[in-house]
Design an enzyme around this catalytic site. Structure first.
Site, short mmCIF file in Angstrom:
data_model
loop_
_atom_site.label_atom_id
_atom_site.label_comp_id
_atom_site.label_asym_id
_atom_site.label_seq_id
_atom_site.Cartn_x
_atom_site.Cartn_y
_atom_site.Cartn_z
CG ASP A 97 -0.56 2.64 -11.74
OD1 ASP A 97 0.44 2.28 -11.10
OD2 ASP A 97 -1.73 2.32 -11.44
CE LYS A 117 -2.88 11.16 -9.92
NZ LYS A 117 -2.10 10.45 -8.90
CG MET A 222 -2.91 8.25 -1.32
SD MET A 222 -4.38 7.79 -2.21
CE MET A 222 -5.12 6.67 -1.07
C1 LIG Z 1 -2.92 5.07 -4.24
S1 LIG Z 1 -2.00 4.71 -2.80
C2 LIG Z 1 -1.42 3.12 -3.18
C3 LIG Z 1 -0.98 2.36 -1.96
C4 LIG Z 1 -0.44 0.99 -2.32
N1 LIG Z 1 -1.51 0.12 -2.71
C5 LIG Z 1 0.35 0.36 -1.20
O1 LIG Z 1 -0.06 -0.67 -0.69
O2 LIG Z 1 1.41 0.91 -0.86
C6 LIG Z 1 -0.60 5.73 -3.08
C7 LIG Z 1 0.02 6.19 -1.77
O3 LIG Z 1 0.82 5.13 -1.24
C8 LIG Z 1 1.96 5.68 -0.62
N2 LIG Z 1 3.14 5.18 -1.32
C9 LIG Z 1 3.14 4.28 -2.32
N3 LIG Z 1 4.42 4.00 -2.67
C10 LIG Z 1 5.21 4.75 -1.88
C11 LIG Z 1 6.61 4.91 -1.75
N4 LIG Z 1 7.47 4.22 -2.50
N5 LIG Z 1 7.09 5.78 -0.81
C12 LIG Z 1 6.23 6.45 -0.02
N6 LIG Z 1 4.91 6.35 -0.10
C13 LIG Z 1 4.40 5.50 -1.01
C14 LIG Z 1 1.83 7.19 -0.69
O4 LIG Z 1 1.18 7.63 0.48
C15 LIG Z 1 0.97 7.36 -1.90
O5 LIG Z 1 0.29 8.60 -1.86
#
Ligand SMILES: C[S@@+](CC[C@H](N)C(=O)[O-])C[C@H]1O[C@@H](n2cnc3c(N)ncnc32)[C@H](O)[C@@H]1O
Length: 350
Positions: A97, A117, A222
């Site tokens: 994704d 998305k 998120m």
């Molecule tokens: C659906 S969650 C997935 C989290 C993921 N499983 C993890 O362990 O990082 C998505 C959220 O993770 C955070 N996120 C994921 N990748 C990111 C990145 N490269 N920089 C900042 N926030 C990130 C943000 O808060 C985003 O809204």
């Protein structure tokens, strides 16, 4: 059982081959392309047949493949694990994704299936995605479901496992570097520190009731559209307005950006860039001092906003003037701070 499964597959295969021979015999070579299509079908069946056979030999009586949930990490492909990389190399299909680097995926032979998305799908379609993973595995394919960060943190990991296991599909999970851990290491902010922080909590940053666990360091995932709600919840729970906080976007990517601030300042804050992590706690102070976010006090002329992290508005009329000067030309990554609710309402509409 083994022989029975093999003979059924053999039969399916030979049906296709048979129709190919009949076609050639009856129609000569009037339609070369038609033969090619049939041949292609035979080869696809042959691949499925070989996959299933090899899975039966490995011990799965129905010839099912397996699904591996692989954590991709925060975005920089160098942060995937060696085990994750091996799973991608051995995959027949890779479901990925938005947080995955498409350029990086090109090096793998597997079929790439985009399920983010942009495909118009939202989490409501999780059931459909589960079904597609199942169908590929049932066909005999080894499927990798690539997930941002770690597959077991805010990632529907267990839902996918339950769905597949209930249909007797083998599932393996390869951990990934969660974006929160990457933030800590890349910004050199310790999540725990002797004498300063002994606990850390990973918190969902949106929803009806935002939680404020009693941990020294909090990492909100998120929460991009809920920054002020998070701050208000923290203040109500007794956290001091001076508590250091940072908003960090695009962790590990060249566009990574950190804005340092305090919980009090975030109370009337608007921030629209995503993905963002919000880290709260005294440990943020290690980095906040030397690189404190630059605040631009509003002036009546256009300035270069690329040098600015935060803009503080003193009144709704200052918001109006700002809007007049910059119109739509406001970088998304900016943290917009209001002095009160009325000003906050005005900047929320920018
Ligand atoms: C659906 S969650 C997935 C989290 C993921 N499983 C993890 O362990 O990082 C998505 C959220 O993770 C955070 N996120 C994921 N990748 C990111 C990145 N490269 N920089 C900042 N926030 C990130 C943000 O808060 C985003 O809204």
């Amino acid at each position: 059982m083994f022989n029975y499964e093999l003979s059924i597959m053999n039969c399916e295969l030979s049906n296709h081959y048979h129709s190919y021979v009949i076609n050639v015999a009856n129609q000569g070579y009037w339609a070369c392309c038609r033969k090619l299509i049939i041949l292609q079908t035979v080869f696809i069946d042959l691949a499925t047949f070989m996959n299933k056979t090899s899975n039966i030999i490995k011990g799965d009586s129905r010839g099912y493949g397996k699904v591996t949930l692989v954590g991709f990490g925060p975005g920089d492909p160098d942060l995937i694990t060696v085990k994750g990389l091996k799973a991608l190399e051995n995959a027949d299909a890779i479901f990925y994704d938005d947080l995955t680097n498409e350029e990086f995926l090109r090096r793998f032979e597997a079929e790439k299936v985009y399920v983010g998305k942009r495909s118009g799908k939202h989490s409501a379609e999780q059931d459909e995605l589960n079904q597609r993973l199942y169908e590929r595995a049932a066909k005999g394919d080894n499927v990798v479901r690539l997930k941002g960060g770690d597959p077991m943190l805010f990632a529907h990991g267990r839902e996918e496992i339950d769905f597949l296991k209930s249909r007797s599909v083998e599932v393996e999970v390869v951990p990934g570097v969660s974006s929160g851990f990457a933030l800590a290491s890349l910004l050199q902010i310790p999540l725990t520190h002797r004498g300063l922080a002994r606990s850390v909590a990973f918190v969902l940053g949106h929803g009806q009731k935002i939680q404020t666990p009693n941990a020294d360091t909090l990492l909100y995932y998120m929460g991009g559209a809920y920054v002020s709600s998070i701050a208000k919840a923290l203040l109500e729970s007794g956290r001091s307005a001076d508590t250091p906080a940072a908003l960090v976007t695009n962790v590990s990517l060249p566009s990574q950006n950190a804005v340092y601030t305090t919980v009090g300042d975030l109370r009337y804050a608007v921030f629209r860039d995503t993905p963002v992590l919000i880290i709260v706690g005294e440990v943020v102070g290690f980095e906040a001092e030397p690189h404190a976010g630059k605040t631009l006090l509003f002036v009546d002329e256009k300035v270069d906003l690329s040098e600015v992290d935060k803009i503080r508005f003193s009144s709704p009329s200052s918001v109006e003037t700002f809007r007049h000067i910059y119109s739509d030309d406001v970088p998304k990554r900016l943290l917009l701070l209001a002095s009160d609710q009325e000003t906050f309402d005005a900047i929320s509409k920018i």
